[in-house]
Design a protein around this motif. Structure first.
Motif, PDB file in Angstrom:
ATOM      1  N   ILE A 132       9.134   7.525  -9.681  1.00 56.06           N
ATOM      2  CA  ILE A 132       9.510   6.619  -9.308  1.00 56.06           C
ATOM      3  C   ILE A 132       8.388   4.949  -8.626  1.00 56.06           C
ATOM      4  CG2 ILE A 132      11.567   7.137  -9.348  1.00 56.06           C
ATOM      5  CD1 ILE A 132      11.815   7.845  -6.106  1.00 56.06           C
ATOM      6  N   ALA A 133       6.902   6.071  -7.707  1.00 57.02           N
ATOM      7  CA  ALA A 133       6.285   5.445  -6.253  1.00 57.02           C
ATOM      8  C   ALA A 133       5.822   3.880  -6.989  1.00 57.02           C
ATOM      9  CB  ALA A 133       5.496   5.852  -6.132  1.00 57.02           C
ATOM     10  N   PRO A 134       5.743   3.912  -8.295  1.00 49.77           N
ATOM     11  CA  PRO A 134       4.995   3.130  -9.405  1.00 49.77           C
ATOM     12  C   PRO A 134       5.969   1.461  -9.507  1.00 49.77           C
ATOM     13  CG  PRO A 134       4.342   4.492 -10.130  1.00 49.77           C
ATOM     14  CD  PRO A 134       5.694   4.997  -9.040  1.00 49.77           C
ATOM     15  N   LEU A 135       7.169   1.742  -9.335  1.00 52.69           N
ATOM     16  CA  LEU A 135       8.450   1.058 -10.215  1.00 52.69           C
ATOM     17  C   LEU A 135       8.590   0.192  -8.350  1.00 52.69           C
ATOM     18  CD1 LEU A 135      10.820   3.370 -12.168  1.00 52.69           C
ATOM     19  CD2 LEU A 135       9.487   1.706 -12.336  1.00 52.69           C
TER      20      LEU A 135
ATOM     21  N   VAL B 171       1.174  -1.115  -0.154  1.00 55.28           N
ATOM     22  CA  VAL B 171      -0.504   0.265   0.312  1.00 55.28           C
ATOM     23  C   VAL B 171       1.211   1.517   0.041  1.00 55.28           C
ATOM     24  CG1 VAL B 171      -1.284  -1.006   0.864  1.00 55.28           C
ATOM     25  CG2 VAL B 171      -0.144   0.263   2.489  1.00 55.28           C
ATOM     26  N   GLU B 172       2.273   1.046   0.319  1.00 49.08           N
ATOM     27  CA  GLU B 172       2.766   2.284   0.215  1.00 49.08           C
ATOM     28  C   GLU B 172       3.530   3.413  -0.462  1.00 49.08           C
ATOM     29  OE1 GLU B 172       7.070   3.924   0.271  1.00 49.08           O
ATOM     30  OE2 GLU B 172       6.044   2.209  -0.894  1.00 49.08           O
ATOM     31  N   PRO B 173       3.113   2.617  -1.745  1.00 51.81           N
ATOM     32  CA  PRO B 173       3.466   3.161  -3.411  1.00 51.81           C
ATOM     33  C   PRO B 173       2.532   4.102  -3.648  1.00 51.81           C
ATOM     34  CG  PRO B 173       4.553   1.094  -3.840  1.00 51.81           C
ATOM     35  CD  PRO B 173       4.243   1.121  -2.409  1.00 51.81           C
ATOM     36  N   PHE B 174       0.909   4.069  -3.067  1.00 48.07           N
ATOM     37  CA  PHE B 174      -0.213   4.533  -3.416  1.00 48.07           C
ATOM     38  C   PHE B 174      -0.306   6.000  -2.410  1.00 48.07           C
ATOM     39  CE2 PHE B 174      -4.400   5.019  -2.663  1.00 48.07           C
ATOM     40  CZ  PHE B 174      -5.356   5.810  -4.154  1.00 48.07           C
ATOM     41  N   ILE B 175       0.076   5.110  -0.825  1.00 44.41           N
ATOM     42  CA  ILE B 175       0.436   7.018   0.159  1.00 44.41           C
ATOM     43  C   ILE B 175       1.908   7.460  -0.442  1.00 44.41           C
ATOM     44  CG2 ILE B 175       0.956   7.147   2.733  1.00 44.41           C
ATOM     45  CD1 ILE B 175       0.361   4.192   3.240  1.00 44.41           C
ATOM     46  N   LEU B 176       2.955   6.797  -1.022  1.00 42.15           N
ATOM     47  CA  LEU B 176       3.311   7.791  -1.342  1.00 42.15           C
ATOM     48  C   LEU B 176       2.743   8.361  -2.429  1.00 42.15           C
ATOM     49  CD1 LEU B 176       6.469   8.731  -1.463  1.00 42.15           C
ATOM     50  CD2 LEU B 176       7.096   6.423  -2.854  1.00 42.15           C
TER      51      LEU B 176
ATOM     52  N   ALA C 268      -0.393  -8.254  10.688  1.00 40.09           N
ATOM     53  CA  ALA C 268      -0.280  -8.595   9.657  1.00 40.09           C
ATOM     54  C   ALA C 268      -0.817  -6.343   9.490  1.00 40.09           C
ATOM     55  CB  ALA C 268      -1.739  -8.550   9.299  1.00 40.09           C
ATOM     56  N   LEU C 269      -0.608  -6.468  10.787  1.00 42.72           N
ATOM     57  CA  LEU C 269      -0.947  -4.751  11.058  1.00 42.72           C
ATOM     58  C   LEU C 269       0.769  -4.193  10.556  1.00 42.72           C
ATOM     59  CD1 LEU C 269      -3.205  -4.048  13.869  1.00 42.72           C
ATOM     60  CD2 LEU C 269      -3.732  -4.137  11.056  1.00 42.72           C
ATOM     61  N   LEU C 270       1.451  -4.600  11.207  1.00 40.61           N
ATOM     62  CA  LEU C 270       2.941  -3.912  11.199  1.00 40.61           C
ATOM     63  C   LEU C 270       3.482  -3.753   9.946  1.00 40.61           C
ATOM     64  CD1 LEU C 270       4.341  -6.424  13.223  1.00 40.61           C
ATOM     65  CD2 LEU C 270       3.838  -4.312  13.921  1.00 40.61           C
ATOM     66  N   PRO C 271       3.326  -5.003   9.017  1.00 43.81           N
ATOM     67  CA  PRO C 271       3.472  -3.646   7.364  1.00 43.81           C
ATOM     68  C   PRO C 271       3.345  -2.727   6.840  1.00 43.81           C
ATOM     69  CG  PRO C 271       3.216  -6.426   6.995  1.00 43.81           C
ATOM     70  CD  PRO C 271       2.641  -6.184   8.735  1.00 43.81           C
ATOM     71  N   LEU C 272       1.731  -2.856   7.768  1.00 44.06           N
ATOM     72  CA  LEU C 272       1.052  -1.529   6.906  1.00 44.06           C
ATOM     73  C   LEU C 272       1.848   0.016   7.942  1.00 44.06           C
ATOM     74  CD1 LEU C 272      -2.637  -2.548   7.713  1.00 44.06           C
ATOM     75  CD2 LEU C 272      -1.243  -1.913   5.667  1.00 44.06           C
ATOM     76  N   LEU C 273       2.332  -0.644   9.093  1.00 52.21           N
ATOM     77  CA  LEU C 273       2.448   0.769  10.220  1.00 52.21           C
ATOM     78  C   LEU C 273       4.325   0.539   9.145  1.00 52.21           C
ATOM     79  CD1 LEU C 273       3.241   2.460  12.280  1.00 52.21           C
ATOM     80  CD2 LEU C 273       4.500   0.428  13.921  1.00 52.21           C
TER      81      LEU C 273
END
Length: 304
Positions: free
Chosen positions: A248-251, A106-111, A153-158
């Motif tokens: 670079i986010a989508p990459l 989910v990080e690239p979308f947040i980024l 499973a919340l840890l990778p979200l953090l």
């Protein structure tokens, strides 16, 4: 101060280097986590980075003593990357590598959103679609299940949120500092944060922070964590110095390809047919961004 213009294609290539080497760090961390506390793995990651980067930065003449404002920026980046690394390494103790990375994506979308909101970068609809398509491919590779892993499973979200903030802050300061010096000072600031905690909790019995003496091959796993982390974050610091965050986010979705390969080779985790289809989608989304940005970075043809 006049900044050099963005150089899109080199930035993209450096980001691809990050997506290949970052899962190597995660694999070493998962191997080390069998016997080594998470806090000690995090400390080793940054200690090795200090040993490797400070001599290089000094030899390059880029190791200028930071002022108060720069020191605060290094501490802020260090706090974010320590939080992100600790949460992810803790998740890897009980989760498969590919599952944890899939949730992290989910990080690239947040980024991308943070790049637009915080940095004022232009985010066209094609880049947003590329992020969404890549995220859909990541979900096809591994279907994250909170029912299967519970609160872990919340840890990778953090990790995703902290790392996105780290990348945005890095993008803000990367043009003012050499990538080697930037990572060297950040590693030092991270050790200032982590090492006192290990000293304080030594002998406490608190598993994540009570250090142990590594035995045998675990010295190699810790060294591998630090070496792979150093290389991968030099890649991403240099990439952010050259290209906008939204490019670079989508990459980052290409990271799942390396993670799937390492999961099979090291942990005997072979993706199924649907996972291979998702990998193809991720690679297609990343390749689309690369080809489009290469096209847009070309100079216009001369007038007839």
């Amino acid at each position: 101060m006049i900044h050099a213009p963005d150089r899109i294609v080199p930035g993209i290539l450096l980001m691809i280097g990050f997506t290949v080497t970052a899962p190597v760090m995660d694999s070493f961390a998962k191997l080390a986590a069998a016997d080594i506390p998470v806090g000690q793995i995090v400390a080793a990651r940054f200690a090795v980075q200090i040993v490797l980067l400070f001599p290089v930065a000094a030899a390059l003449g880029t190791l200028a003593r930071p002022g108060a404002r720069e020191a605060a920026q290094h501490l802020a980046r260090a706090g974010l990357i320590v939080a992100a690394t600790t949460a992810f390494f803790a998740a890897l103790r009980s989760m498969p590598l590919a599952d944890a990375i899939a949730i992290f994506f989910v990080e690239p979308f947040i980024l991308t959103l943070l790049g637009a909101l915080v940095l004022g970068e232009s985010v066209g609809w094609r880049r947003v679609v590329a992020c969404l398509v890549g995220f859909g491919g990541a979900l096809m590779v591994i279907r994250p299940s909170f029912a299967a892993f519970g609160a872990v499973a919340l840890l990778p979200l953090l990790t995703a949120f902290c790392f996105a903030c780290y990348v945005v802050l890095t993008r803000h300061v990367a043009r003012q500092s050499h990538p080697v010096a930037l990572q060297a000072w950040t590693a030092l600031a991270a050790c200032v944060i982590v090492l006192p905690a290990l000293v304080l909790f030594d002998g406490s019995g608190v598993a994540p922070l009570d250090p142990v003496m590594p035995q045998g091959v675990f010295w190699l796993w810790l060294l591998g964590v630090g070496l792979a982390a150093t290389i991968s974050h030099l890649f991403i610091s240099a990439a952010l110095r050259l290209a906008p965050t939204a490019v670079i986010a989508p990459l980052q979705y290409l990271e799942i390809v390396a993670a799937a390969a390492l999961g099979y080779l090291i942990f005997d985790d072979l993706p199924d047919a649907q996972s291979f289809a998702g990998i193809a989608i991720i690679m297609g989304a990343g390749l689309y961004v690369f080809l489009r940005e290469r096209h847009l970075s070309r100079p216009p043809p001369p007038p007839p």
